[in-house]
Design a protein around this motif. Structure first.
Motif, PDB file in Angstrom:
ATOM      1  N   GLY A 180       4.782   3.919   7.533  1.00 35.48           N
ATOM      2  CA  GLY A 180       5.370   3.317   6.525  1.00 35.48           C
ATOM      3  C   GLY A 180       5.400   1.539   6.299  1.00 35.48           C
ATOM      4  O   GLY A 180       5.473   1.305   5.256  1.00 35.48           O
ATOM      5  N   ILE A 181       5.660   1.605   7.399  1.00 29.57           N
ATOM      6  CA  ILE A 181       7.373  -0.173   6.528  1.00 29.57           C
ATOM      7  C   ILE A 181       5.216  -0.700   6.582  1.00 29.57           C
ATOM      8  O   ILE A 181       5.481  -1.483   6.028  1.00 29.57           O
ATOM      9  CB  ILE A 181       7.522  -0.093   7.906  1.00 29.57           C
ATOM     10  CG1 ILE A 181       8.663   0.411   8.248  1.00 29.57           C
ATOM     11  CG2 ILE A 181       8.105  -1.756   8.323  1.00 29.57           C
ATOM     12  CD1 ILE A 181       9.549  -0.308   8.978  1.00 29.57           C
ATOM     13  N   GLU A 182       4.458  -0.394   7.100  1.00 30.45           N
ATOM     14  CA  GLU A 182       2.618  -1.618   7.193  1.00 30.45           C
ATOM     15  C   GLU A 182       2.399  -1.317   5.619  1.00 30.45           C
ATOM     16  O   GLU A 182       2.143  -2.368   4.846  1.00 30.45           O
ATOM     17  CB  GLU A 182       2.336  -1.397   8.600  1.00 30.45           C
ATOM     18  CG  GLU A 182       0.911  -1.616   7.847  1.00 30.45           C
ATOM     19  CD  GLU A 182       1.309  -3.704   8.146  1.00 30.45           C
ATOM     20  OE1 GLU A 182       0.000  -4.788   7.510  1.00 30.45           O
ATOM     21  OE2 GLU A 182       1.818  -4.306   8.508  1.00 30.45           O
ATOM     22  N   VAL A 183       2.250   0.435   5.715  1.00 27.99           N
ATOM     23  CA  VAL A 183       1.798   0.884   4.119  1.00 27.99           C
ATOM     24  C   VAL A 183       3.692  -0.154   2.946  1.00 27.99           C
ATOM     25  O   VAL A 183       2.530  -0.851   1.775  1.00 27.99           O
ATOM     26  CB  VAL A 183       2.294   1.699   3.450  1.00 27.99           C
ATOM     27  CG1 VAL A 183       2.028   1.754   2.335  1.00 27.99           C
ATOM     28  CG2 VAL A 183       1.303   2.362   4.803  1.00 27.99           C
ATOM     29  N   CYS A 184       4.105  -0.332   3.133  1.00 27.62           N
ATOM     30  CA  CYS A 184       5.063  -1.219   2.277  1.00 27.62           C
ATOM     31  C   CYS A 184       5.207  -2.343   2.170  1.00 27.62           C
ATOM     32  O   CYS A 184       4.782  -2.647   1.072  1.00 27.62           O
ATOM     33  CB  CYS A 184       6.263  -0.757   2.620  1.00 27.62           C
ATOM     34  SG  CYS A 184       7.996  -1.191   1.483  1.00 27.62           S
ATOM     35  N   ARG A 185       4.526  -3.436   3.618  1.00 29.13           N
ATOM     36  CA  ARG A 185       3.904  -4.468   3.012  1.00 29.13           C
ATOM     37  C   ARG A 185       2.965  -4.892   2.377  1.00 29.13           C
ATOM     38  O   ARG A 185       3.197  -5.865   1.861  1.00 29.13           O
ATOM     39  CB  ARG A 185       4.491  -5.164   4.524  1.00 29.13           C
ATOM     40  CG  ARG A 185       3.889  -6.344   5.019  1.00 29.13           C
ATOM     41  CD  ARG A 185       3.352  -7.196   6.492  1.00 29.13           C
ATOM     42  NE  ARG A 185       5.191  -6.591   7.298  1.00 29.13           N
ATOM     43  CZ  ARG A 185       5.189  -5.652   8.255  1.00 29.13           C
ATOM     44  NH1 ARG A 185       4.281  -4.657   8.477  1.00 29.13           N
ATOM     45  NH2 ARG A 185       7.038  -5.739   8.750  1.00 29.13           N
ATOM     46  N   ARG A 186       2.138  -4.150   2.262  1.00 32.66           N
ATOM     47  CA  ARG A 186       0.673  -4.017   2.430  1.00 32.66           C
ATOM     48  C   ARG A 186       0.822  -3.926   0.612  1.00 32.66           C
ATOM     49  O   ARG A 186       0.683  -4.481  -0.444  1.00 32.66           O
ATOM     50  CB  ARG A 186      -0.103  -3.656   2.566  1.00 32.66           C
ATOM     51  CG  ARG A 186      -0.713  -3.818   3.554  1.00 32.66           C
ATOM     52  CD  ARG A 186      -1.729  -2.621   4.594  1.00 32.66           C
ATOM     53  NE  ARG A 186      -1.965  -3.367   5.879  1.00 32.66           N
ATOM     54  CZ  ARG A 186      -3.095  -2.354   6.477  1.00 32.66           C
ATOM     55  NH1 ARG A 186      -3.946  -1.625   5.783  1.00 32.66           N
ATOM     56  NH2 ARG A 186      -3.480  -2.327   7.917  1.00 32.66           N
ATOM     57  N   LEU A 187       1.533  -3.330  -0.122  1.00 35.10           N
ATOM     58  CA  LEU A 187       1.553  -2.233  -1.011  1.00 35.10           C
ATOM     59  C   LEU A 187       2.308  -3.680  -1.753  1.00 35.10           C
ATOM     60  O   LEU A 187       2.540  -4.358  -3.274  1.00 35.10           O
ATOM     61  CB  LEU A 187       2.230  -1.346  -1.912  1.00 35.10           C
ATOM     62  CG  LEU A 187       2.204  -0.130  -1.143  1.00 35.10           C
ATOM     63  CD1 LEU A 187       2.604   1.123  -1.199  1.00 35.10           C
ATOM     64  CD2 LEU A 187       0.326  -0.028  -2.072  1.00 35.10           C
ATOM     65  N   ARG A 188       3.461  -4.318  -1.456  1.00 39.18           N
ATOM     66  CA  ARG A 188       4.467  -5.373  -2.138  1.00 39.18           C
ATOM     67  C   ARG A 188       3.776  -6.882  -2.504  1.00 39.18           C
ATOM     68  O   ARG A 188       4.145  -7.246  -3.051  1.00 39.18           O
ATOM     69  CB  ARG A 188       5.787  -5.613  -1.395  1.00 39.18           C
ATOM     70  CG  ARG A 188       6.764  -4.898  -1.123  1.00 39.18           C
ATOM     71  CD  ARG A 188       7.402  -5.562  -2.705  1.00 39.18           C
ATOM     72  NE  ARG A 188       7.955  -3.975  -2.399  1.00 39.18           N
ATOM     73  CZ  ARG A 188       8.085  -3.578  -3.857  1.00 39.18           C
ATOM     74  NH1 ARG A 188       6.980  -3.008  -4.678  1.00 39.18           N
ATOM     75  NH2 ARG A 188       8.886  -1.907  -4.450  1.00 39.18           N
ATOM     76  N   ASN A 189       2.791  -6.953  -1.456  1.00 38.43           N
ATOM     77  CA  ASN A 189       1.402  -7.728  -2.164  1.00 38.43           C
ATOM     78  C   ASN A 189       0.957  -7.611  -3.120  1.00 38.43           C
ATOM     79  O   ASN A 189       0.704  -8.603  -3.937  1.00 38.43           O
ATOM     80  CB  ASN A 189       0.781  -8.008  -1.038  1.00 38.43           C
ATOM     81  CG  ASN A 189       1.359  -9.000   0.279  1.00 38.43           C
ATOM     82  OD1 ASN A 189       1.936  -9.991   0.678  1.00 38.43           O
ATOM     83  ND2 ASN A 189       0.398  -8.555   1.162  1.00 38.43           N
TER      84      ASN A 189
END
Length: 236
Positions: free
Chosen positions: A62-71
Motif C-alpha cells: 500500500g505504501i508504494e501504491v500510495c507513492r505512485r498515486l500521489r504522482n
C-alpha cells in the motif's frame, strides 16, 4: 452532484465485499482490487474520487501504491492498517495518505470517514469555492478556484488534505489552534483525534511552502499549544 467513484484495494475478500456493499448503499460507484498491481491498473482505467488502500497487499504494498498515486492525483487516500503498524502509518502519511483507519474497524465509522472526506473534497471544488479570489501571503498564492498553490510563481503540488490544511490555517492568520482543533476542522470527523496525522501533514506542508522548513515563517509552532499561520494577506 456527480456520481462518486471509490476504489477499494485490500487482499481480504471479506473486507472488500463488506465495504463495497455499504458504499453502494450510499449510492457510490465502487471498484475493488485484491493487490497493488490491480489497484494501479484500475486507477489508470477509471476516474476515482477516493481510494481506500490496505497497507499490506501482495505484489505491490500500500505504501508504494500510495507513492505512485500521489504522482498522479490529489484525491483523498485513506489507508487501512493493523494496530501494531504505527511506524508504517507515519510513513504512509508522509508520502501522501490523507488519513488512516485501524483494523478491526467499525464499518459505520469507516463509511462516515469516507463521506466526511468526500464532502470536504467536493466542497473545495464546488461553485462556492470557485467564487473566491486568489489569496497571497508573501511568495505563496492560493488559487481556490483552480485548487492550486504556487510559490514565487512556480506551482507547488499539494494533496487534497494539504490544501485543506493550508486553507484553514491561512483563513485564520495569527490565530492559534491546538492539534485537536485542526484535526476536527480539516479532517472533519468525530471518531479520531490524532496528533501524528496533524504533525506529519504540517511537516509535509512546511517542506513545500517554507523557504526554510526547519525555521518556518508561515506555519509556526506555538509550544505547548499548537500552530498558527503568520502573515497578512496581500489579496482578498
Amino acid at each position: 452532484m456527480e456520481e462518486i467513484h471509490v476504489l477499494i484495494a485490500d487482499d481480504e475478500k471479506e473486507i472488500r465485499d463488506l465495504v463495497k456493499k455499504y458504499l453502494e448503499q450510499e449510492k457510490y460507484q465502487v471498484d475493488v482490487a485484491a493487490d497493488g498491481e490491480e489497484a494501479l491498473r484500475l486507477f489508470d482505467q477509471n476516474k476515482h474520487n477516493l481510494i481506500l488502500l490496505d497497507l499490506m497487499m501482495p505484489k505491490i504494498d500500500g505504501i508504494e501504491v500510495c507513492r505512485r498515486l500521489r504522482n498522479k492525483t490529489n484525491i483523498p487516500i485513506l489507508m487501512l492498517t493493523a494496530k501494531d503498524q504505527e511506524v508504517d502509518k507515519i510513513v504512509g502519511l508522509s508520502i501522501g495518505a490523507d488519513d488512516y483507519i485501524t483494523k478491526p474497524f467499525s464499518i459505520h465509522e469507516l463509511v462516515a470517514r469516507i463521506k466526511a472526506h468526500m464532502r470536504r473534497f467536493m466542497v473545495l471544488g464546488s461553485d462556492r469555492s470557485t467564487q473566491e479570489a486568489p489569496i497571497t501571503y508573501g511568495s505563496i498564492t492560493m488559487d481556490v478556484k483552480k485548487y492550486k498553490v504556487s510559490k514565487a510563481g512556480e506551482e507547488v503540488f499539494l494533496t487534497a488534505k494539504e490544501f485543506e490544511l493550508l486553507k484553514f490555517l491561512a483563513s485564520h492568520p495569527e490565530q492559534v489552534f491546538t492539534k485537536t482543533q485542526i484535526f476536527r476542522n480539516v479532517w472533519g470527523t468525530q471518531y479520531l483525534e490524532d496528533d501524528n496525522t496533524v504533525m506529519v501533514h504540517i511537516r509535509k506542508l512546511r517542506k513545500k511552502i517554507e523557504d526554510d522548513p526547519s525555521n518556518p515563517k508561515l506555519i509556526q509552532t506555538v509550544w505547548g499549544i499548537g500552530y498558527k499561520f503568520v502573515g497578512g494577506s496581500d489579496g482578498s
